[in-house]
Design an enzyme around this catalytic site. Structure first.
Site, PDB file in Angstrom:
ATOM      1  N   ALA A   8       0.962   5.321  -5.070  1.00  0.00           N
ATOM      2  CA  ALA A   8       0.571   3.937  -5.327  1.00  0.00           C
ATOM      3  C   ALA A   8       0.718   3.636  -6.811  1.00  0.00           C
ATOM      4  O   ALA A   8       0.211   4.364  -7.647  1.00  0.00           O
ATOM      5  CB  ALA A   8      -0.875   3.702  -4.897  1.00  0.00           C
ATOM      6  N   CYS A   9       1.426   2.556  -7.112  1.00  0.00           N
ATOM      7  CA  CYS A   9       1.555   2.130  -8.507  1.00  0.00           C
ATOM      8  C   CYS A   9       0.962   0.734  -8.658  1.00  0.00           C
ATOM      9  O   CYS A   9       0.552   0.110  -7.676  1.00  0.00           O
ATOM     10  CB  CYS A   9       3.011   2.164  -8.968  1.00  0.00           C
ATOM     11  SG  CYS A   9       4.070   0.918  -8.219  1.00  0.00           S
ATOM     12  N   THR A  10       0.935   0.247  -9.867  1.00  0.00           N
ATOM     13  CA  THR A  10       0.280  -1.036 -10.121  1.00  0.00           C
ATOM     14  C   THR A  10       0.943  -2.200  -9.400  1.00  0.00           C
ATOM     15  O   THR A  10       0.267  -3.088  -8.919  1.00  0.00           O
ATOM     16  CB  THR A  10       0.216  -1.335 -11.630  1.00  0.00           C
ATOM     17  OG1 THR A  10       1.529  -1.246 -12.170  1.00  0.00           O
ATOM     18  CG2 THR A  10      -0.700  -0.367 -12.331  1.00  0.00           C
TER      19      THR A  10
END
Length: 100
Positions: A8-10
């Site tokens: 999960a990234c921003t």
């Protein structure tokens, strides 16, 4: 080694999917099995129950991490997975072996 992972990234786009693919390729090249979730979506409970380790490759807070409470869990930024996925998995192997 059986691995479950969350990526999960921003923004939920580039780094998330790159981290997922890098983890999969590195795990397969080292002879491991892996199941990678995107953004912490609900995973397959059997995968978690039979896993040796959980890897959270995340740049944001994800929910549902309590599912991994019975597993050794490694939390790293997606950049670590993108730059050196094989090295990360090799370090995880060493840590798991030393705890046995």
């Amino acid at each position: 080694m059986k691995i479950v992972a969350v990526a999960a990234c921003t923004s939920g786009i580039a780094h998330t999917y790159i981290a997922k693919q890098k983890l999969i390729r590195a795990a397969e090249s080292l002879g491991h099995t892996i199941h990678v979730e995107i953004q912490g979506t609900i995973g397959v409970e059997d995968e978690i129950k039979n896993a040796d380790v959980a890897i959270l490759a995340v740049d944001i807070q994800t929910t549902g991490n309590d599912r991994f409470k019975d597993l050794p869990t490694i939390k790293v930024p997606t950049s670590v997975v993108i730059k050196a996925p094989k090295q990360l998995l090799e370090e995880v192997e060493v840590k798991l072996r030393s705890k046995k």
